[in-house]
Write a protein that holds these residues in place. Structure first.
Motif, PDB file in Angstrom:
ATOM      1  N   LYS A 139       0.858  -1.164   0.174  1.00  0.00           N
ATOM      2  CA  LYS A 139      -0.092   0.077  -0.099  1.00  0.00           C
ATOM      3  C   LYS A 139       0.620   1.227   0.072  1.00  0.00           C
ATOM      4  O   LYS A 139       0.649   2.178  -0.759  1.00  0.00           O
ATOM      5  N   THR A 140       1.781   1.394   0.748  1.00  0.00           N
ATOM      6  CA  THR A 140       2.555   2.361   1.252  1.00  0.00           C
ATOM      7  C   THR A 140       3.960   2.523   0.329  1.00  0.00           C
ATOM      8  O   THR A 140       4.838   3.346   0.232  1.00  0.00           O
ATOM      9  N   LEU A 141       4.314   1.199  -0.037  1.00  0.00           N
ATOM     10  CA  LEU A 141       5.769   1.079  -0.554  1.00  0.00           C
ATOM     11  C   LEU A 141       6.936   1.104   0.314  1.00  0.00           C
ATOM     12  O   LEU A 141       8.118   1.063  -0.113  1.00  0.00           O
ATOM     13  N   GLN A 142       6.475   1.204   1.601  1.00  0.00           N
ATOM     14  CA  GLN A 142       7.504   1.555   2.631  1.00  0.00           C
ATOM     15  C   GLN A 142       8.133   0.274   2.725  1.00  0.00           C
ATOM     16  O   GLN A 142       7.582  -1.046   2.968  1.00  0.00           O
ATOM     17  N   LEU A 143       9.593   0.237   2.927  1.00  0.00           N
ATOM     18  CA  LEU A 143      10.140  -1.271   3.407  1.00  0.00           C
ATOM     19  C   LEU A 143       9.773  -1.272   4.650  1.00  0.00           C
ATOM     20  O   LEU A 143      10.002  -0.457   5.793  1.00  0.00           O
ATOM     21  N   LEU A 144       9.426  -2.654   5.270  1.00  0.00           N
ATOM     22  CA  LEU A 144       9.036  -2.934   6.688  1.00  0.00           C
ATOM     23  C   LEU A 144      10.097  -3.928   7.203  1.00  0.00           C
ATOM     24  O   LEU A 144      10.339  -3.858   8.349  1.00  0.00           O
ATOM     25  N   GLU A 145      10.801  -4.624   6.347  1.00  0.00           N
ATOM     26  CA  GLU A 145      12.106  -5.433   7.094  1.00  0.00           C
ATOM     27  C   GLU A 145      13.000  -5.835   6.012  1.00  0.00           C
ATOM     28  O   GLU A 145      12.629  -5.978   4.614  1.00  0.00           O
ATOM     29  N   VAL A 146      14.351  -5.836   6.625  1.00  0.00           N
ATOM     30  CA  VAL A 146      15.261  -6.362   5.458  1.00  0.00           C
ATOM     31  C   VAL A 146      16.294  -7.332   6.240  1.00  0.00           C
ATOM     32  O   VAL A 146      16.251  -7.393   7.575  1.00  0.00           O
ATOM     33  N   ASN A 147      16.812  -8.271   5.719  1.00  0.00           N
ATOM     34  CA  ASN A 147      17.867  -9.219   6.296  1.00  0.00           C
ATOM     35  C   ASN A 147      19.224  -8.718   6.302  1.00  0.00           C
ATOM     36  O   ASN A 147      19.552  -7.638   5.587  1.00  0.00           O
ATOM     37  N   ASP A 148      20.042  -9.289   6.969  1.00  0.00           N
ATOM     38  CA  ASP A 148      21.524  -8.983   7.146  1.00  0.00           C
ATOM     39  C   ASP A 148      22.272  -8.868   5.742  1.00  0.00           C
ATOM     40  O   ASP A 148      22.919  -7.955   5.452  1.00  0.00           O
ATOM     41  N   ALA A 149      21.851  -9.950   4.957  1.00  0.00           N
ATOM     42  CA  ALA A 149      22.446  -9.969   3.593  1.00  0.00           C
ATOM     43  C   ALA A 149      22.165  -8.958   2.839  1.00  0.00           C
ATOM     44  O   ALA A 149      22.998  -8.287   1.928  1.00  0.00           O
ATOM     45  N   ALA A 150      21.137  -8.242   2.909  1.00  0.00           N
ATOM     46  CA  ALA A 150      20.653  -7.005   2.017  1.00  0.00           C
ATOM     47  C   ALA A 150      21.254  -5.776   2.595  1.00  0.00           C
ATOM     48  O   ALA A 150      21.798  -5.058   1.735  1.00  0.00           O
ATOM     49  N   MET A 151      21.557  -5.894   3.747  1.00  0.00           N
ATOM     50  CA  MET A 151      22.275  -4.685   4.569  1.00  0.00           C
ATOM     51  C   MET A 151      23.674  -4.683   3.935  1.00  0.00           C
ATOM     52  O   MET A 151      24.227  -3.601   3.580  1.00  0.00           O
ATOM     53  N   ARG A 152      24.397  -6.022   4.009  1.00  0.00           N
ATOM     54  CA  ARG A 152      25.687  -6.174   3.602  1.00  0.00           C
ATOM     55  C   ARG A 152      25.827  -5.877   2.079  1.00  0.00           C
ATOM     56  O   ARG A 152      26.773  -4.902   1.384  1.00  0.00           O
ATOM     57  N   HIS A 153      25.002  -6.305   1.211  1.00  0.00           N
ATOM     58  CA  HIS A 153      25.065  -6.019  -0.146  1.00  0.00           C
ATOM     59  C   HIS A 153      24.707  -4.618  -0.737  1.00  0.00           C
ATOM     60  O   HIS A 153      25.485  -4.063  -1.582  1.00  0.00           O
ATOM     61  N   TYR A 154      23.630  -4.135  -0.150  1.00  0.00           N
ATOM     62  CA  TYR A 154      23.486  -2.815  -0.415  1.00  0.00           C
ATOM     63  C   TYR A 154      24.113  -1.623   0.059  1.00  0.00           C
ATOM     64  O   TYR A 154      23.782  -0.351  -0.293  1.00  0.00           O
ATOM     65  N   GLY A 155      24.439  -1.836   1.295  1.00  0.00           N
ATOM     66  CA  GLY A 155      25.415  -0.791   2.098  1.00  0.00           C
ATOM     67  C   GLY A 155      24.393   0.074   3.174  1.00  0.00           C
ATOM     68  O   GLY A 155      25.279   1.031   3.580  1.00  0.00           O
TER      69      GLY A 155
END
Length: 754
Positions: free
Chosen positions: A13-29
């Motif tokens: 609905k809002t396109l807001q990111l609600l949750e990410v994993n550690d791999a995403a944080m490492r990969h995207y910075g």
């Protein structure tokens, strides 16, 4: 959320990111807090957002999505990813789970592969060298356009359809194909392997190939490589090899001089011909002896400076003629072709060729001499007619005086001297006409051995006892065609010259021989025609001549004798006689060792026949016939009339042809003989004779002339049916010619005249 692949959950609905994993944080910075502040639309580049929103709308309708996207990392870099998305409920939100797989390296590899394939295709299609693949048994698997063109085909498809076995269809020597295959089997690849092949049109070309064997395991499945045409290179290599060999031959065996020299005037190198040309024993001797070319070699050192300036200004000097000294001090003419060699703008040396043109210069001198002789000949011809008329009157009337005066009378002696002087003057005129080839001759087939034998006693008296005369006659001597009187002229002139060259005595040798002047001799003497000749040589042991005198001996009026002891016409007379008989006269001499002159006259073929001997007339009988005398010179006409009348003839006379024809037309009786001058104002003697025969068909004709072009051909030879009385003539000669013309049969007259 412990998945090793990046993943996140966002609100549909809002396109807001609600949750990410550690791999995403490492990969995207991004940190977790930074990630949850982002909208899903913040991750792709701005231009991809519309497409993203379309996919989100589809997901809201419950559709799953898989696809490739571009994502931006925190540091701004763009990566290629593949995502899988699933709808789910998360914390009371209608959300979507996104699994991300980074395919950047894969895409880069794919792009690199595509780029490589494009490059290969471009290389294959657009290459200027031929590229191919073949089976081991000789079938073409692939051919690029360049290779097809190389072999003369319109397209690769045409070549592949036409060539089923390259071993037998393309290779000029199939063994070369086998050699190529052997090398690839043993070495795996070959470079610059040269071979000759056939084009579609049958023409042969040369190629070289860089090829390799492609194996699967231990089995060769194909050969592949590139081809380049080297036909031009092979031709150039052949030409280069030829040129190098020719250069070696030229330098080592050349007949012209080849050299290199410094700008200052020293030789760096010369070939053997150059040394020989200048009289040195070896190239080394010449290089060491000449330390200043300009002052030691050039007769005029300024010519050396002119040659250098010309070569420096134009790069090359062609056909530069100059005179140089030989080692012995004698001079020669050379033609130089020289170029200036520079390096970094500075002249470093001269190099070129020198050709000995001394013979050509001598030939040019001979041409000038011939032109001078022709000019004098024209002068002689111009004065001979009037001069001989005057001499005819002098000698004729002196003969009449001798006939009518007592032998012991002083006046008789004066008349004799007058006659002698007239005959000497007539001889001088004949010499002028002889060397200018305007002398009237009556050539016959002649045995030169017999002709010289008849003159042998006369020569002994002429030369004197202080000179030993020997004859060397070839026993099988061929025959020539020549006026016997000219043989006498030649021998008398040459013998007198030889006598004067040996005032203290010596040896004179007269020689005859058959000779062949071949092509080599003709090349060395440009005016000579190769062929068979009879040679008449006269050599002496006298004082000899230097080169300068030899170059002038045939000039008219040139003499080294004291004034009053020579006319300078002796050798020029011999020269003219030689030319008049299609022959040549050569001179060789050396100071203190004597002189040799050799006359070459064309030798006749085997069908030639010697003429019958003349029947001598013991006396000239008186005549009774009527003779018409036509002569524009009054005193000479009167003399001829007096002489003929005194011998019993009836004489009519006229000053020109018109008066003679009028007189003949009115004369009631036959005219038996016409005695006419050849050259007269208005109608000449030959035309007069033709017209008179219309009125008097049986009339005989005797022509009078000392010089005429109307009765002789280009060689000065008289027509065999023409009877000629040469001016100036004696009374005996006049009466003899008239009697022969009237009383001898045609055949006898022809024999007597020829």
């Amino acid at each position: 959320m412990n998945c090793p692949q990046p993943m996140w959950v966002y609100s549909l609905k809002t396109l807001q990111l609600l949750e990410v994993n550690d791999a995403a944080m490492r990969h995207y910075g991004y940190s977790r807090d930074e990630f949850v502040q982002l909208l899903i639309s913040d991750i792709p580049p701005q231009e991809d957002v519309p497409r993203l929103l379309e996919k989100v709308a589809e997901s809201r309708e419950g559709l799953q999505h898989r696809g490739e996207w571009r994502h931006r990392l925190k540091d701004g870099r763009i990566i290629e990813v593949e995502i899988d998305s699933f709808n789910l409920a998360f914390g009371g939100h209608e959300a979507q789970l996104v699994l991300v797989r980074d395919i950047t390296r894969q895409k880069q590899a794919e792009q690199a592969l595509q780029q490589a394939e494009r490059k290969y295709r471009l290389l294959f299609e657009e290459a200027i060298v031929g590229i191919y693949q073949t089976t081991p048994d000789g079938r073409l698997l692939s051919v690029n356009p360049a290779m097809a063109r190389m072999y003369g085909y319109d397209s690769p498809e045409e070549m592949m359809s036409c060539v089923s076995n390259i071993d037998t269809q393309l290779y000029v020597d199939p063994a070369r194909r086998e050699e190529l295959k052997r090398l690839m089997r043993e070495q795996g690849a070959v470079r610059h392997f040269e071979t000759e092949v056939y084009r579609k049109d049958g023409r042969k070309i040369w190629l070289w190939t860089n090829a390799r064997a492609v194996r699967e395991g231990d089995t060769i499945v194909r050969y592949e490589g590139s081809l380049e045409e080297i036909t031009d290179r092979k031709r150039l290599e052949g030409q280069l090899g030829q040129a190098q060999q020719q250069y070696r031959d030229i330098v080592e065996n050349a007949v012209i001089g080849i050299f290199q020299s410094t700008p200052g005037g020293r030789y760096l190198s010369v070939n053997p011909a150059m040394a020989h040309m200048l009289g040195y024993d070896s190239p080394q001797e010449l290089v060491e002896a000449i330390t200043d070319i300009g002052t030691q070699l050039y007769v005029d050192p300024k010519r050396r400076e002119e040659l250098k300036s010309l070569a420096k200004e134009q790069g090359v000097a062609k056909n530069f003629e100059c005179q140089v000294y030989r080692k012995d001090g004698s001079t020669m003419w050379i033609s130089a072709n020289v170029r200036a060699i520079s390096k970094d703008g500075s002249l470093v040396r001269f190099e070129g060729m020198n050709e000995d043109i001394t013979p050509r210069k001598l030939l040019e001198g001979q041409l000038l001499q011939a032109q001078k002789m022709e000019a004098v000949g024209q002068l002689a011809g111009g004065v001979a007619h009037d001069f001989n008329n005057a001499l005819g009157v002098i000698t004729g009337y002196s003969d009449l005086l001798q006939m009518n005066l007592p032998a012991g009378d002083l006046s008789h002696k004066y008349a004799v001297e007058i006659a002698k002087a007239g005959r000497r003057a007539a001889a001088l005129t004949r010499q002028l006409l002889a060397f200018s080839r305007k002398q009237i001759i009556q050539p016959v087939v002649l045995d030169l051995n017999a002709a010289t034998s008849e003159l042998e006693k006369m020569l002994g008296r002429l030369i004197g006892e202080h000179i030993e005369v020997t004859f060397k006659r070839s026993p099988d001597l061929g025959w020539i065609k020549m006026d016997p009187g000219q043989v006498e002229q030649i021998l008398m002139n040459l013998a007198v010259n030889a006598r004067d060259a040996m005032p203290e005595g010596g040896k004179l040798c007269i020689e005859t021989a058959n000779v062949e002047l071949d092509e080599t001799y003709a090349r060395q003497n440009a005016y000579v025609r190769p062929g068979s000749y009879v040679m008449l040589g006269v050599s002496d042991t006298g004082c000899g001549m230097n080169k300068e005198l030899q170059s002038r001996v045939f000039e008219p009026f040139f003499t080294t004798k004291e004034p009053g002891k020579g006319t300078g016409l002796g050798l020029s007379t011999v020269y003219g006689i030689a030319k008049q008989n299609a022959g040549y006269i050569m001179v060789s001499s050396e100071l203190g060792k004597g002189t040799a002159l050799r006359l070459y006259v064309p030798r006749l073929g085997g069908d030639a026949r010697l003429p019958l001997p003349r029947k001598a007339l013991e006396a000239i009988p008186c005549g009774t016939e009527t003779v018409l005398v036509v002569e524009d010179e009054g005193p000479l006409r009167s003399l001829a009339r007096t002489c003929l009348e005194s011998n019993g003839y009836s004489v009519l006379d006229a000053p020109d042809a018109a008066a003679a024809l009028e007189l003949a037309g009115d004369y009631p009786s036959p005219i038996h003989l016409l005695l006419t001058d050849v050259v007269m104002p208005g109608i000449g003697g030959r035309e007069l004779a033709r017209r008179l025969r219309v009125l008097q068909p049986e009339v005989k004709v005797v022509y009078m002339s000392g010089y005429t072009n109307d009765l002789i051909d280009q060689q000065g030879k008289l027509d065999r049916d023409t009877v000629l009385l040469e001016k100036p003539f004696t009374l005996h000669a006049l009466l003899t010619k008239v009697y022969k013309a009237l009383h001898l049969a045609q055949s006898d007259r022809a024999a007597a005249g020829n």
